[in-house]
Design a protein around this motif. Sequence first.
Motif, PDB file in Angstrom:
ATOM      1  N   LEU A 199      27.738  20.060  32.444  1.00  0.00           N
ATOM      2  CA  LEU A 199      28.540  19.291  31.492  1.00  0.00           C
ATOM      3  C   LEU A 199      29.739  20.080  30.994  1.00  0.00           C
ATOM      4  CD1 LEU A 199      25.729  17.624  29.338  1.00  0.00           C
ATOM      5  CD2 LEU A 199      26.933  16.652  31.305  1.00  0.00           C
ATOM      6  N   ALA A 200      29.522  21.363  30.734  1.00  0.00           N
ATOM      7  CA  ALA A 200      30.600  22.246  30.286  1.00  0.00           C
ATOM      8  C   ALA A 200      30.188  23.682  30.546  1.00  0.00           C
ATOM      9  CB  ALA A 200      30.874  22.052  28.798  1.00  0.00           C
ATOM     10  N   SER A 201      31.140  24.482  31.000  1.00  0.00           N
ATOM     11  CA  SER A 201      30.859  25.897  31.216  1.00  0.00           C
ATOM     12  C   SER A 201      32.122  26.690  30.914  1.00  0.00           C
ATOM     13  CB  SER A 201      30.406  26.153  32.654  1.00  0.00           C
ATOM     14  OG  SER A 201      30.007  27.504  32.809  1.00  0.00           O
ATOM     15  N   GLY A 202      32.019  27.607  29.965  1.00  0.00           N
ATOM     16  CA  GLY A 202      33.179  28.422  29.602  1.00  0.00           C
ATOM     17  C   GLY A 202      32.924  29.166  28.308  1.00  0.00           C
TER      18      GLY A 202
ATOM     19  N   SER B  19      31.311  33.967  36.480  1.00  0.00           N
ATOM     20  CA  SER B  19      32.555  34.632  36.900  1.00  0.00           C
ATOM     21  C   SER B  19      33.430  34.682  35.655  1.00  0.00           C
ATOM     22  CB  SER B  19      33.242  33.845  38.022  1.00  0.00           C
ATOM     23  OG  SER B  19      32.494  33.898  39.215  1.00  0.00           O
ATOM     24  N   ASN B  20      33.052  35.536  34.715  1.00  0.00           N
ATOM     25  CA  ASN B  20      33.641  35.479  33.380  1.00  0.00           C
ATOM     26  C   ASN B  20      35.080  35.958  33.329  1.00  0.00           C
ATOM     27  OD1 ASN B  20      33.947  37.366  30.615  1.00  0.00           O
ATOM     28  ND2 ASN B  20      33.280  35.255  30.274  1.00  0.00           N
TER      29      ASN B  20
ATOM     30  N   HIS C 126      29.398  40.554  30.180  1.00  0.00           N
ATOM     31  CA  HIS C 126      29.525  39.426  31.103  1.00  0.00           C
ATOM     32  C   HIS C 126      29.866  39.923  32.504  1.00  0.00           C
ATOM     33  CE1 HIS C 126      29.470  36.159  28.103  1.00  0.00           C
ATOM     34  NE2 HIS C 126      30.108  37.009  27.310  1.00  0.00           N
ATOM     35  N   LEU C 127      29.461  39.155  33.520  1.00  0.00           N
ATOM     36  CA  LEU C 127      29.798  39.490  34.894  1.00  0.00           C
ATOM     37  C   LEU C 127      31.265  39.177  35.172  1.00  0.00           C
ATOM     38  CD1 LEU C 127      26.764  38.044  36.932  1.00  0.00           C
ATOM     39  CD2 LEU C 127      27.078  40.388  36.095  1.00  0.00           C
ATOM     40  N   SER C 128      31.946  40.109  35.822  1.00  0.00           N
ATOM     41  CA  SER C 128      33.308  39.876  36.295  1.00  0.00           C
ATOM     42  C   SER C 128      33.276  39.002  37.548  1.00  0.00           C
ATOM     43  CB  SER C 128      33.977  41.212  36.627  1.00  0.00           C
ATOM     44  OG  SER C 128      33.358  41.788  37.777  1.00  0.00           O
ATOM     45  N   ASN C 129      34.455  38.595  38.009  1.00  0.00           N
ATOM     46  CA  ASN C 129      34.525  37.851  39.275  1.00  0.00           C
ATOM     47  C   ASN C 129      33.873  38.628  40.413  1.00  0.00           C
ATOM     48  OD1 ASN C 129      36.020  35.873  37.948  1.00  0.00           O
ATOM     49  ND2 ASN C 129      37.997  36.724  38.592  1.00  0.00           N
ATOM     50  N   GLU C 130      34.155  39.926  40.481  1.00  0.00           N
ATOM     51  CA  GLU C 130      33.574  40.755  41.544  1.00  0.00           C
ATOM     52  C   GLU C 130      32.067  40.890  41.385  1.00  0.00           C
ATOM     53  OE1 GLU C 130      36.229  41.493  39.785  1.00  0.00           O
ATOM     54  OE2 GLU C 130      37.862  41.689  41.249  1.00  0.00           O
ATOM     55  N   ASP C 131      31.602  41.054  40.138  1.00  0.00           N
ATOM     56  CA  ASP C 131      30.164  41.163  39.889  1.00  0.00           C
ATOM     57  C   ASP C 131      29.435  39.889  40.320  1.00  0.00           C
ATOM     58  OD1 ASP C 131      30.475  43.663  38.697  1.00  0.00           O
ATOM     59  OD2 ASP C 131      30.640  42.830  36.674  1.00  0.00           O
ATOM     60  N   GLY C 132      30.020  38.742  39.981  1.00  0.00           N
ATOM     61  CA  GLY C 132      29.404  37.478  40.361  1.00  0.00           C
ATOM     62  C   GLY C 132      29.298  37.336  41.865  1.00  0.00           C
TER      63      GLY C 132
ATOM     64  N   HIS D  59      31.227  29.963  33.199  1.00  0.00           N
ATOM     65  CA  HIS D  59      31.520  30.777  32.020  1.00  0.00           C
ATOM     66  C   HIS D  59      32.809  31.569  32.168  1.00  0.00           C
ATOM     67  CE1 HIS D  59      30.600  32.664  28.216  1.00  0.00           C
ATOM     68  NE2 HIS D  59      29.434  32.052  28.160  1.00  0.00           N
ATOM     69  N   LEU D  60      33.842  30.950  32.746  1.00  0.00           N
ATOM     70  CA  LEU D  60      35.139  31.614  32.872  1.00  0.00           C
ATOM     71  C   LEU D  60      35.789  31.769  31.500  1.00  0.00           C
ATOM     72  CD1 LEU D  60      34.668  30.602  35.851  1.00  0.00           C
ATOM     73  CD2 LEU D  60      37.155  30.418  36.004  1.00  0.00           C
ATOM     74  N   SER D  61      36.324  32.936  31.260  1.00  0.00           N
ATOM     75  CA  SER D  61      37.046  33.206  30.026  1.00  0.00           C
ATOM     76  C   SER D  61      38.415  32.536  30.061  1.00  0.00           C
ATOM     77  CB  SER D  61      37.221  34.715  29.850  1.00  0.00           C
ATOM     78  OG  SER D  61      38.159  34.996  28.831  1.00  0.00           O
ATOM     79  N   LYS D  62      38.776  31.874  28.951  1.00  0.00           N
ATOM     80  CA  LYS D  62      40.122  31.296  28.856  1.00  0.00           C
ATOM     81  C   LYS D  62      41.190  32.381  28.849  1.00  0.00           C
ATOM     82  CE  LYS D  62      39.318  26.967  26.328  1.00  0.00           C
ATOM     83  NZ  LYS D  62      39.550  26.268  25.037  1.00  0.00           N
ATOM     84  N   GLU D  63      40.873  33.491  28.204  1.00  0.00           N
ATOM     85  CA  GLU D  63      41.859  34.557  28.000  1.00  0.00           C
ATOM     86  C   GLU D  63      41.962  35.516  29.187  1.00  0.00           C
ATOM     87  OE1 GLU D  63      43.824  35.199  25.398  1.00  0.00           O
ATOM     88  OE2 GLU D  63      43.162  33.591  24.074  1.00  0.00           O
TER      89      GLU D  63
END
Length: 267
Positions: free
Chosen positions: A11-14, A170-171, A196-202, A221-225
């Motif tokens: 439904l929502a992830s971020g 991929s935070n 949080h896991l980075s893109n590479e960690d994920g 769970h991508l970070s907006k910032e």
Amino acid sequence: MTDKGFQYSILASGSSGNSFYVESEKKRILVDAGLSGKKIESLLAEIDRSAKDLDAIFVTHEHKDHIHGVGVLARKYNLDIYANQETWDAMEGHLGKITTDQKHVFEMGKTLTFGDLDIESYGVSHDAAAPQFYRFMKDQKSFVMLTDTGYVSDRLAGVIENADAYLIESNHDIEILRSGRYPWSLKQRILSDKGHLSNEDGAETMIRTLGNQTKKIYLGHLSKENNIKELAHMTMVNNLAQADLAVGHDFQVLDTSPDQASPLTWI
């Protein structure tokens, strides 16, 4: 709905709010409600579902982007809430009034049979009281949720391996985070083993855990910032391809949204 597994929607992830919907023949469940009750109701309406038909909310941990709407929805629709005891203690005072018969303890490392679903809980490494996520299983099909963790141990990788679908964190992009405007203390927290896991960690986690059954990988769970959706997607695809995994052929990499529900999908 017989021997077909179950349906789900992210439904929502971020970083602003998280909620996941699971539906089987007998049960309809939310995992987390990290947005307002009204927003959760509108997200459910996007997939032609209603909160009045929910049976329960399973909580992963007490951070606001995971529990913001839990109390409101539980009161309005008389929903059962499941969390481990440490999370219940940490949520005290944040949910409003919840009756005793709505409170259920689901301890870490256990498997709960909930109607026709088996739900396995497992601990993750995050700066919350006792954060745990869930694997949903039915008819030899399974969906694994794994966000809000700073690293993935070999033991956890074994627990979650070879699911049909994953919601994987991929935070952040490490370079965007390091050069961004967050204070250094917050950057350290995100980059730590309890962050949080980075893109590479994920991507590295998926290389270790996906199997022949895996058909879908959702980036969550991508970070907006500190991230860009296209960059997170490209990092996952490229790293999987470099590991000689047939991305786009054996399985798909899919994006999620912080404010738009993914289509209701069979597993």
